[in-house]
Design a protein around this motif. Structure first.
Motif, short mmCIF file in Angstrom:
data_model
loop_
_atom_site.label_atom_id
_atom_site.label_comp_id
_atom_site.label_asym_id
_atom_site.label_seq_id
_atom_site.Cartn_x
_atom_site.Cartn_y
_atom_site.Cartn_z
N ASP A 165 -11.60 -7.34 -6.26
CA ASP A 165 -10.09 -7.93 -6.99
C ASP A 165 -9.17 -7.09 -7.14
O ASP A 165 -8.81 -6.48 -7.36
N ALA A 166 -8.07 -7.38 -5.87
CA ALA A 166 -6.87 -5.86 -5.46
C ALA A 166 -6.29 -6.25 -6.34
O ALA A 166 -5.51 -5.39 -7.08
N ARG A 167 -5.66 -7.41 -7.17
CA ARG A 167 -5.02 -7.72 -8.13
C ARG A 167 -6.21 -6.65 -9.66
O ARG A 167 -4.91 -6.90 -10.41
N LEU A 168 -7.01 -7.02 -10.11
CA LEU A 168 -7.69 -6.29 -10.94
C LEU A 168 -8.43 -4.60 -11.02
O LEU A 168 -8.55 -3.72 -12.63
N THR A 169 -8.54 -4.34 -9.34
CA THR A 169 -9.54 -3.15 -9.36
C THR A 169 -8.50 -1.72 -10.26
O THR A 169 -9.56 -1.29 -11.10
N ILE A 170 -6.95 -1.53 -10.03
CA ILE A 170 -6.95 -0.56 -10.95
C ILE A 170 -6.32 -0.38 -12.92
O ILE A 170 -7.07 -0.07 -13.11
N PRO A 171 -6.52 -2.56 -12.83
CA PRO A 171 -6.80 -1.66 -14.88
C PRO A 171 -8.39 -2.22 -14.93
O PRO A 171 -8.88 -1.19 -16.04
N GLY A 229 -13.86 3.79 -3.18
CA GLY A 229 -13.20 4.55 -1.99
C GLY A 229 -11.80 4.04 -1.93
O GLY A 229 -11.51 4.64 -0.55
N GLY A 230 -11.02 4.11 -3.20
CA GLY A 230 -9.73 3.56 -2.77
C GLY A 230 -9.58 1.87 -2.34
O GLY A 230 -8.41 1.76 -1.99
N GLY A 231 -10.35 1.20 -2.31
CA GLY A 231 -10.28 -0.10 -1.32
C GLY A 231 -10.70 -0.97 -2.71
O GLY A 231 -10.24 -0.64 -3.78
N PRO A 232 -10.38 -2.07 -2.60
CA PRO A 232 -10.11 -3.17 -1.47
C PRO A 232 -8.68 -3.47 -0.48
O PRO A 232 -7.73 -2.98 -1.35
#
Lengths: 464, 297
Positions: B158-164, B243-246
């Motif tokens: 989930d792009a919104r959750l990846t960083i946290p 890998g930097g994604g999604p």
């Protein structure tokens, strides 16, 4: 006294520190000898170690002016550059077709045209393979292996899903629509992923090429000396939509959308995945590392799309370090000739090739799949075919479909900026696999635009 | 007695006087020059040359990396990493340290337990949390959700959750060690201050706000700078987990620099981007220190 003691102590510290770096193991080599370092040397535990050591001894006896040093270094994208920049590359190393362009452009491969001509190899390369290792009329690599992407199938899962013919063979999908339906049957009947495509480290883009070309996508073309991205088209949208459908319409892909090749290998070898793209000449890793039986592996051609059946050409290439002297280049050529990796064949080389073939067969690796010829020398190709038949240890009915090379458009990599293109396509694939509402047309448009502005517009003359 | 500074002699007399010290420090100094300063200097130089290292190209490499369509995205993501690390990772060690400071029993056991994740290599922690976040039923988080009858989530995908989520894995590894350092600072506070405050009727919360936090403030600020600096350089965690994604949702500037070097073999551009990152960190640090001084005033 105190001062003398402290000085003595300090001097001792320095001597010790200096000593730490100074105990280099001295390898005495005769200065009159040409020393070459050969990469990919097997470890002592490897089944091929004894054979390679014997080859080394025989070669050095036959060529007393050459000395071989061995290196376990195996090419990897994250280790190659530090080695190359620090001048630590082995004299002879092996890499993949996908890497050749950037290694040549970076200047880390020696120009071996003269050696290739002297040994009669330059004219023996097929044109499509020559294109891979040649730049501006100069040759930089010696192909070791040529393969074409195929559809690797897990026989156990096919049979469990009832996709078995009356004669015990399995029902290969022949079109992309059939691929999706076959994968769906497997998923429904076994609960295991029917098909997978990698999505990270540029491997997603690399695999996507098979699908895209078969859907009629043209990724780039050169106009008046400038490269243009040409994949913002209906064909590319359809190809990416197909990948999206595999996830959201058919639901046949693994649930994890971050997959590298290693993940696919693990899943396939442990009967968790039924199909993915893989060339037939590279099953030894699966067998030796993950323990899958060769009798559980079947190969078909890549499926046919609306524009035909396109499969990516791949393989491995020997390259020689840019710091090698002409004598070292010549010595590397002699070594490759000795182990039977050049265009010609004689009794000695045939004996060694036969020994390798027998060992592979005895060790449970797949022997018997017809390979694509690299050299246009009939004697060598006939020898390889004869040995492959003699030591065949597989049920050939499971690989015959894959060997219909004449029905496949075997396509080399795109001419420039391949890795960059794959990276952009990786992102597109990740988007459609993680976002059900992803706008495929917009993604393709953005990808083509980014590829043009970010890479093709900035291409240097020496990369053309 | 009036002390008069003795006028020190310059070389060679003074050198000879300190010769033992010089000899002792020489190996470390040489190592520092060879291992740190030389690569930094060579790297800086490399950014102004082409990838072959032969042709001077001026600022071309800097222009290339800054005009890359992914630069802004990576910069934005990197800033998000820093912000999330401050939100998730800055307060937690302070709270844990304060709570530990109140403990009487089993403090050694708790300190050891908190320190353990720190000695696990970064790559192992990343892989551990990668398995925790797996999107199917085999992921630990989804297994727990399954126990409560909840459907599995895709977590890192989930792009919104990846960083946290990546920041949570980093915090898990690092907060214990930071807590112990904070605790050491707390134990330097004079206990009489707490006793006096308690006699005056101050409760735990008031004592914390009025005594503990002010005492810890310089250390919190120091760790804050350090955290910004280290998180700004984040590379291994997104590389190994996503890998930097999604779709580049977790691509950081550090990972982009890695891609230039190891995926595309464009070392000069990689170094140029690292220098750009260095200037950004320097700028942020200067602003941070300036703001801190202003606040103190």
């Amino acid at each position: 006294m105190k001062k003398i003691l402290s000085f003595a102590l300090a001097a001792a510290v320095i001597m010790t520190a200096a000593g730490c770096g100074g105990t280099k193991t001295a390898v005495q080599t005769d200065p009159s000898k040409t020393v070459i370092t050969i990469a990919d040397w097997p470890s002592e535990e490897n089944k091929n170690y004894e054979t390679m050591q014997q080859y080394k001894a025989d070669f050095e006896a036959e060529n007393p002016d050459i000395s071989i040093e061995t290196s376990p270094y195996v090419y990897a994208t994250d280790t190659f550059l530090p080695k190359a920049m620090s001048g630590q590359l082995p004299t002879l190393y092996k890499t993949y077709y996908t890497e050749v362009e950037k290694i040549i452009n970076s200047g880390y491969a020696a120009d071996i045209t003269d050696m290739m001509k002297e040994m009669g190899m330059a004219d023996a390369l097929y044109d499509n393979i020559r294109d891979v290792v040649e730049k501006d009329g100069r040759i930089y690599g010696i192909p070791q292996q040529l393969y074409v992407q195929g559809l690797m199938c897990n026989i156990a899962l096919f049979k469990e899903a009832g996709l078995e013919n009356a004669d015990g063979t399995i029902q290969f999908p022949t079109t992309y629509e059939e691929l999706a339906n076959t994968a769906k049957i497997i998923k429904d009947k076994t609960g295991k992923a029917g098909f997978a495509i990698p999505t990270t480290t540029n491997q997603g883009g690399w695999h996507f090429m098979n699908i895209a070309w078969s859907f009629g996508v043209e990724f780039m073309k050169q106009e008046e000396g400038k490269w243009k991205a040409t994949f913002d088209t209906e064909e590319c949208i359809n190809a990416l939509q197909y990948v999206k459908d595999l996830k959201w319409k058919y639901d046949v892909l693994p649930s994890n959308a971050f997959l590298a090749m290693g993940d696919l290998e693990t899943q396939f070898s442990t009967d968790q995945l039924a199909m993915y793209f893989r060339p037939a000449d590279s099953t030894s890793t699966l067998i030796s590392t993950y323990g899958i039986s060769k009798d559980n592996i079947a190969y078909a051609r890549v499926p046919e799309g609306s524009a035909g059946r396109f499969a990516q050409m791949g393989g491995t290439v020997y390259m020689i370090s840019n710091s090698a002297t002409p004598e070292q280049i010549s010595a590397c050529g002699k070594w490759l000739d000795f182990i039977g990796q050049t265009a010609t064949v004689d009794a000695d080389k045939e004996e060694r090739m036969e020994s390798d073939c027998k060992k592979n067969s005895d060790n449970g690796y797949m022997v018997g799949i017809k390979s694509m010829p690299i050299w246009s020398t009939p004697e060598r190709n006939a020898t390889i075919e004869r040995l492959s038949e003699k030591y065949c240890n597989i049920d050939r009915r499971f690989v015959e479909d894959y060997e219909k090379y004449e029905t496949i458009t075997i396509t080399p990599e795109e001419p420039v900026k391949c890795q960059e293109l794959y990276s952009i396509l990786d992102s597109c694939i990740q988007s459609v696999l993680t976002n059900k509402d992803a706008d495929v047309a917009q993604l393709v448009h953005q990808a083509a635009s980014d590829f043009q502005t970010n890479y093709l517009d900035k291409i240097r003359d020496d990369e053309m | 007695m009036k002390y008069t500074a003795k006028k020190r002699k310059f070389l060679p007399g003074r050198f000879m006087q300190d010769v033992s010290a010089w000899v002792l420090i020489a190996p470390a100094l040489c190592a520092l020059m060879l291992i740190c300063w030389r690569p930094i200097f060579l790297g800086f130089k490399m950014a102004f040359f082409d990838n072959d290292g032969l042709k001077y190209v001026g600022l071309d490499n800097f222009k290339l990396v800054v005009s890359d369509v992914l630069f802004i995205k990576a910069l934005k993501n990197t800033t998000l990493y820093v912000v999330w690390s401050l939100i998730i990772g800055m307060g937690l060690p302070v709270v844990v340290a304060i709570l530990m400071n109140e403990l009487i029993h089993a403090t050694s056991l708790i300190k050891s337990s908190l320190y353990l994740p720190q000695i696990v290599p970064v790559i192992a922690v990343s892989l551990l949390w990668y398995f925790v976040y797996l999107p199917d039923g085999s992921g630990l988080l989804n297994s727990i959700l399954g126990l409560f009858g909840l459907s599995p989530r895709v977590w890192l995908q989930d792009a919104r959750l990846t960083i946290p989520l990546i920041i949570i894995s980093m915090t898990w590894r690092g907060f214990g060690f930071t807590s112990i350092l904070y605790l050491a600072s707390l134990q330097g506070i004079n206990r009489e201050l707490y006793e006096a405050a308690a006699i005056d009727g101050a409760g735990f919360l008031r004592r914390t706000v009025k005594i503990t936090i002010p005492h810890m403030y310089p250390m919190i600020m120091l760790f804050g700078i350090n955290q910004i600096k280290s998180v700004f350089n984040i590379m291994v965690e997104p590389l190994s987990m996503t890998g930097g994604g999604p779709d580049n949702a977790s691509l950081s500037l550090g990972l982009q620099s890695y891609r230039y070097a190891f995926q595309y073999f464009r070392m000069s551009e990689s170094v140029a981007l690292s220098i750009v990152m260095w200037f950004i960190i320097m700028g942020v640090t200067v602003i941070y220190i300036y703001a801190d001084k202003k606040l103190e005033q």
